[in-house]
Design a protein around this motif. Structure first.
Motif, PDB file in Angstrom:
ATOM      1  N   ASP A 276       0.848  -1.187   0.000  1.00  0.00           N
ATOM      2  CA  ASP A 276       0.000   0.000   0.000  1.00  0.00           C
ATOM      3  C   ASP A 276       0.890   1.246   0.000  1.00  0.00           C
ATOM      4  O   ASP A 276       2.123   1.158   0.054  1.00  0.00           O
ATOM      5  N   TRP A 277       0.233   2.409  -0.030  1.00  0.00           N
ATOM      6  CA  TRP A 277       0.972   3.668  -0.102  1.00  0.00           C
ATOM      7  C   TRP A 277       1.815   3.900   1.154  1.00  0.00           C
ATOM      8  O   TRP A 277       2.947   4.377   1.064  1.00  0.00           O
ATOM      9  N   HIS A 278       1.277   3.594   2.305  1.00  0.00           N
ATOM     10  CA  HIS A 278       2.012   3.834   3.554  1.00  0.00           C
ATOM     11  C   HIS A 278       3.348   3.098   3.540  1.00  0.00           C
ATOM     12  O   HIS A 278       4.391   3.683   3.888  1.00  0.00           O
ATOM     13  N   ALA A 279       3.348   1.852   3.130  1.00  0.00           N
ATOM     14  CA  ALA A 279       4.587   1.075   3.087  1.00  0.00           C
ATOM     15  C   ALA A 279       5.556   1.637   2.056  1.00  0.00           C
ATOM     16  O   ALA A 279       6.769   1.735   2.310  1.00  0.00           O
ATOM     17  N   ALA A 280       5.049   2.020   0.889  1.00  0.00           N
ATOM     18  CA  ALA A 280       5.917   2.553  -0.170  1.00  0.00           C
ATOM     19  C   ALA A 280       6.548   3.874   0.245  1.00  0.00           C
ATOM     20  O   ALA A 280       7.753   4.102   0.028  1.00  0.00           O
ATOM     21  N   GLU A 281       5.757   4.749   0.873  1.00  0.00           N
ATOM     22  CA  GLU A 281       6.289   6.038   1.317  1.00  0.00           C
ATOM     23  C   GLU A 281       7.341   5.837   2.406  1.00  0.00           C
ATOM     24  O   GLU A 281       8.405   6.457   2.379  1.00  0.00           O
ATOM     25  N   GLN A 282       7.052   4.967   3.352  1.00  0.00           N
ATOM     26  CA  GLN A 282       8.019   4.696   4.420  1.00  0.00           C
ATOM     27  C   GLN A 282       9.325   4.136   3.860  1.00  0.00           C
ATOM     28  O   GLN A 282      10.418   4.509   4.297  1.00  0.00           O
ATOM     29  N   ALA A 283       9.221   3.261   2.889  1.00  0.00           N
ATOM     30  CA  ALA A 283      10.416   2.654   2.301  1.00  0.00           C
ATOM     31  C   ALA A 283      11.269   3.698   1.592  1.00  0.00           C
ATOM     32  O   ALA A 283      12.504   3.709   1.732  1.00  0.00           O
ATOM     33  N   ALA A 284      10.627   4.578   0.831  1.00  0.00           N
ATOM     34  CA  ALA A 284      11.371   5.630   0.127  1.00  0.00           C
ATOM     35  C   ALA A 284      12.054   6.566   1.115  1.00  0.00           C
ATOM     36  O   ALA A 284      13.223   6.938   0.941  1.00  0.00           O
ATOM     37  N   ARG A 285      11.341   6.931   2.172  1.00  0.00           N
ATOM     38  CA  ARG A 285      11.917   7.831   3.176  1.00  0.00           C
ATOM     39  C   ARG A 285      13.101   7.166   3.881  1.00  0.00           C
ATOM     40  O   ARG A 285      14.148   7.785   4.093  1.00  0.00           O
ATOM     41  N   ALA A 286      12.942   5.910   4.223  1.00  0.00           N
ATOM     42  CA  ALA A 286      14.026   5.194   4.905  1.00  0.00           C
ATOM     43  C   ALA A 286      15.258   5.103   4.017  1.00  0.00           C
ATOM     44  O   ALA A 286      16.393   5.247   4.491  1.00  0.00           O
ATOM     45  N   LEU A 287      15.058   4.889   2.726  1.00  0.00           N
ATOM     46  CA  LEU A 287      16.187   4.755   1.807  1.00  0.00           C
ATOM     47  C   LEU A 287      16.998   6.042   1.734  1.00  0.00           C
ATOM     48  O   LEU A 287      18.225   6.031   1.861  1.00  0.00           O
TER      49      LEU A 287
END
Length: 527
Positions: A276-287
């Protein structure tokens, strides 16, 4: 040949498959194929030039027409319907700094405004004449040479009218690259990138144009401004910042010195999907906060992911992919992420491994290189879909901003809803992706499609309604009015919300210092 009333080379046609048209007709019904004005009809209605004959001026109707608009949706509507009032009174093609200075002197004598023209790719109204006085367009098309290259300092100086492909060809012949690849790369110019604060698709690695811009030369109505190059300086405010984003209001940038890079040995683009969007946004931010050196990062929300897969073609492969993703927990709410890896083979391998570990921790499912390489192959061609959609009765436009991380998701939800509601319940297809991701926040790039009615005024008003709703949402959520397209005419009313009254007054004072008669690209940035 360049299209006179659309995007790009008139020999390039990007057809929409019938399945894609069916998808669009289902979501945005009632589109009407437009009846475009012919070039001959538009030329016959052009008024006579108000500027005198001069060796540096081309007053022919076709040349004036071809330089009087850019690529914004209002520009397209004006060209397609032949509603071109006002137009430029003459176009000049200077071949030296001295020619540019002479043109500025001529404009002051004639009481004409001056509008610089790079590649004509502006999507926010940079090129539209004001109509209040004669208009002189100064095309930079003949100022495109590489003037010097300093291999020790990794600096190259170009004339400002060089286009992306010509710039890269001249650098690559000597083993270098600038690394600035906006979607308009094929037509936009180095000078245009600087004065609109452009951002290339691989800015994660190479930086935005402000990191590349080392110095240059600006011809202003009151004289020449030289910007020498320094590795760094603490000697007061940086005058380069005055030129960056100046949009032709101070003068005409004729030479640009940029920081260049050695050509990378390897490059690949890879795809992931998240539940979902929440997971994708968190992953991009973490990277990005872990400083993993990817060269590009793009995150599509669920509507854009759905649209991308529907328009991808090769339906059998997409069905297999979706079945596999569903088994891995990426179902109807899935979001696609694309990442670029650039450097030596060893660096790319190491960066990919780090990215894969982080993405896996947020539920990311690796999808291989096919989607990434497809994006790379179409990175400059997909914009041709504007022509294909128009032919089927659809207008497509975009807007973008950048916000700190806590505001990203609420803003995207709000702005997409505002666009969907803007036409009083009439369907508008809208979707968003993060196109440039930072440790502090991200850009958000939204695309929307609505039907054309075939009436110029009605379609212009419909665009204005959607644009106003989007810009109001950007301001309400504390975003910048533009992350990469600039201000122009379309965003000028919203600049005060970002700069404040005192900031706007300082900006006007600075512009008046270089252009006391107000002849340089009036109305852009601020009135």
């Amino acid at each position: 040949m360049r299209r006179w009333n659309g995007w790009g080379d008139d020999q390039v046609e990007l057809a929409l498959p019938e399945s894609a048209l069916g998808f669009l007709r289902e979501r945005v019904p009632g589109a009407r194929r437009p009846d475009d004005a012919t070039l001959e009809a538009v030329l016959s209605r052009l008024p006579d030039s108000r500027l005198p004959e001069h060796p540096l001026l081309d007053r022919s109707p076709k040349t004036r027409l071809l330089h009087s608009r850019g690529q914004s949706l209002p520009d397209w509507l004006a060209l397609r319907h032949g509603e071109l009032d006002p137009v430029h009174d003459a176009v000049a093609f200077p071949e030296s700094n001295e020619d540019v200075a002479e043109l500025l002197r001529l404009a002051r004598v004639c009481g004409a405004e001056v509008i610089p023209y790079g590649g004509g790719t502006s999507v926010v109204g940079h090129l539209t004449p004001s109509g209040h006085r004669p208009s002189l367009c100064v095309s930079m098309a003949r100022l495109r040479r590489l003037l010097s290259i300093d291999k020790q300092s990794m600096l190259a100086t170009f004339q400002a009218g060089v286009t992306g492909p010509d710039l890269e060809a001249q650098l690559r012949a000597q083993g270098y690259t600038l690394g600035h690849f906006p979607q308009s790369f094929e037509y936009s110019t180095l000078g245009g990138w600087v004065v609109t604060r452009s951002s290339g698709q691989q800015s994660r690695m190479y930086g935005r144009i402000e990191q590349m811009f080392a110095g240059g030369r600006l011809e202003t109505p009151t004289g020449t401004l030289e910007l020498p190059t320094f590795p760094a300086s603490a000697a007061g405010p940086d005058l380069r910042e005055w030129v960056l984003g100046s949009e032709g209001r101070m003068g005409i940038l004729t030479e640009v010195t940029v920081r260049i890079h050695a050509i990378s040995q390897a490059e690949t683009f890879r795809g992931w999907f998240f539940p979902d969007w929440h997971a994708a946004e968190q992953a991009a931010r973490a990277l990005v906060q872990a400083r993993v050196p990817v060269s590009m990062l793009r995150v599509s929300n669920t509507p854009e992911t759905f649209t991308t897969l529907k328009l991808a073609g090769d339906h059998a492969s997409i069905r297999l992919l979706e079945r596999y993703l569903a088994l891995r927990g990426c179902g109807d709410r899935k979001c696609m992420l694309l990442a670029g890896f650039t450097g030596t083979p060893g660096e790319c391998k190491q960066t990919f491994a780090r990215a894969k570990r982080i993405f896996r921790s947020f539920g990311g499912v690796y999808a291989g290189a096919k989607l990434g390489e497809k994006w790379k192959a179409g990175r400059y061609r997909n914009v041709y879909l504007r022509n294909a959609l128009w032919a089927e009765g659809y207008a497509v436009d975009t807007f973008e901003t950048a916000l700190d991380w806590p505001r990203i998701t609420p803003y995207i939800q709000a702005v997409e809803q505002a666009v969907r509601d803007a036409l009083g319940g009439e369907p508008v297809h809208v979707y968003t992706h993060l196109s440039h991701v930072y440790a502090q926040g991200s850009s958000a790039y939204t695309t929307y499609v609505f039907r054309l009615t075939g009436d110029y005024q009605q379609d212009l008003q419909r665009w204005q309604t959607i644009k106003r709703a989007a810009c109001d949402a950007i301001v309400a959520y504390g975003g910048t009015i533009s992350h990469q397209h600039g201000v122009g005419l379309d965003h000028a009313p919203y600049l005060k919300a970002e700069k404040g009254e005192r900031g706007m007054a300082a900006l006007r004072d600075m512009l008046n210092h270089f252009d006391p008669d107000g002849i340089m690209n009036p109305g852009k940035l601020c009135d």
